[in-house]
Design a protein around this motif. Structure first.
Motif, PDB file in Angstrom:
ATOM      1  N   GLN A   2       0.847  -1.186   0.000  1.00 61.73           N
ATOM      2  CA  GLN A   2       0.000   0.000   0.000  1.00 61.73           C
ATOM      3  C   GLN A   2       0.882   1.235   0.000  1.00 61.73           C
ATOM      4  O   GLN A   2       1.889   1.286   0.708  1.00 61.73           O
ATOM      5  N   ALA A   3       0.513   2.235  -0.773  1.00 64.20           N
ATOM      6  CA  ALA A   3       1.235   3.510  -0.779  1.00 64.20           C
ATOM      7  C   ALA A   3       0.400   4.503   0.026  1.00 64.20           C
ATOM      8  O   ALA A   3      -0.589   5.039  -0.468  1.00 64.20           O
ATOM      9  N   VAL A   4       0.763   4.711   1.274  1.00 64.17           N
ATOM     10  CA  VAL A   4       0.001   5.595   2.163  1.00 64.17           C
ATOM     11  C   VAL A   4       0.408   7.036   1.876  1.00 64.17           C
ATOM     12  O   VAL A   4       1.578   7.383   1.949  1.00 64.17           O
ATOM     13  N   HIS A   5      -0.597   7.866   1.544  1.00 66.48           N
ATOM     14  CA  HIS A   5      -0.352   9.276   1.234  1.00 66.48           C
ATOM     15  C   HIS A   5      -0.571  10.173   2.441  1.00 66.48           C
ATOM     16  O   HIS A   5       0.123  11.170   2.609  1.00 66.48           O
ATOM     17  N   ALA A   6      -1.555   9.831   3.250  1.00 66.53           N
ATOM     18  CA  ALA A   6      -1.864  10.634   4.431  1.00 66.53           C
ATOM     19  C   ALA A   6      -2.520   9.745   5.470  1.00 66.53           C
ATOM     20  O   ALA A   6      -3.238   8.804   5.134  1.00 66.53           O
ATOM     21  N   ARG A  28      -6.039  -4.266   0.357  1.00 65.21           N
ATOM     22  CA  ARG A  28      -6.208  -3.307   1.441  1.00 65.21           C
ATOM     23  C   ARG A  28      -6.938  -3.873   2.645  1.00 65.21           C
ATOM     24  O   ARG A  28      -6.755  -3.398   3.756  1.00 65.21           O
ATOM     25  N   SER A  29      -7.741  -4.914   2.475  1.00 60.54           N
ATOM     26  CA  SER A  29      -8.371  -5.539   3.647  1.00 60.54           C
ATOM     27  C   SER A  29      -7.319  -6.154   4.562  1.00 60.54           C
ATOM     28  O   SER A  29      -7.395  -6.016   5.786  1.00 60.54           O
ATOM     29  N   GLU A  30      -6.338  -6.828   3.974  1.00 68.44           N
ATOM     30  CA  GLU A  30      -5.263  -7.413   4.772  1.00 68.44           C
ATOM     31  C   GLU A  30      -4.422  -6.318   5.433  1.00 68.44           C
ATOM     32  O   GLU A  30      -4.002  -6.442   6.583  1.00 68.44           O
ATOM     33  N   PHE A  31      -4.188  -5.232   4.696  1.00 63.89           N
ATOM     34  CA  PHE A  31      -3.462  -4.088   5.246  1.00 63.89           C
ATOM     35  C   PHE A  31      -4.172  -3.542   6.476  1.00 63.89           C
ATOM     36  O   PHE A  31      -3.560  -3.352   7.537  1.00 63.89           O
ATOM     37  N   MET A  32      -5.472  -3.292   6.355  1.00 61.65           N
ATOM     38  CA  MET A  32      -6.234  -2.744   7.479  1.00 61.65           C
ATOM     39  C   MET A  32      -6.290  -3.738   8.635  1.00 61.65           C
ATOM     40  O   MET A  32      -6.158  -3.350   9.796  1.00 61.65           O
TER      41      MET A  32
END
Length: 117
Positions: A49-53, A72-76
């Motif tokens: 994931q590329a987190v911008h903010a 993104r579900s796994e990321f969260m």
């Protein structure tokens, strides 16, 4: 039962997670700021994931990211689990930190929407 979320690689999304009963478990302090930054970064590397903010409010978290892998579900799951473990340990509590509902997932389609959020 609702259908599963459709995750497409390359989507820019706003992700939100609320605390249980909207309680102020995430009140600002140096500990929660450090934990949130570290766990978000660790999960973003692990799941592409590329987190911008990212913003931690007193009772919820907002993150804007580009989902480069469609995971993104796994990321969260991983980021919120570790933030919850650390915060509960710090507060000497054992109950659930997060609301029982799924995290908020809003796809941002236009540049104006991304800038506004």
């Amino acid at each position: 039962m609702t259908p599963p979320r459709r995750h497409i690689a390359g989507q820019v999304v706003l992700l939100t997670r609320r605390c249980f009963q909207r309680r102020f478990f995430l009140r600002p302090d140096s500990f929660i700021n450090s934990v949130a930054r570290f766990e978000t970064a660790r999960a973003s590397v692990r799941h592409g994931q590329a987190v911008h903010a990212s913003m931690v409010m007193s009772n919820h978290i907002h993150q804007i990211s580009t989902d480069t892998t469609g995971r993104r579900s796994e990321f969260m799951r991983d980021a919120m689990r570790e933030i919850s473990r650390a915060r509960n340990y710090y507060l000497k509590r054992r109950d659930s930190l997060w609301d029982g509902r799924p995290f908020g997932d809003t796809v941002l389609l236009k540049r104006e929407a991304i800038e506004r959020k």
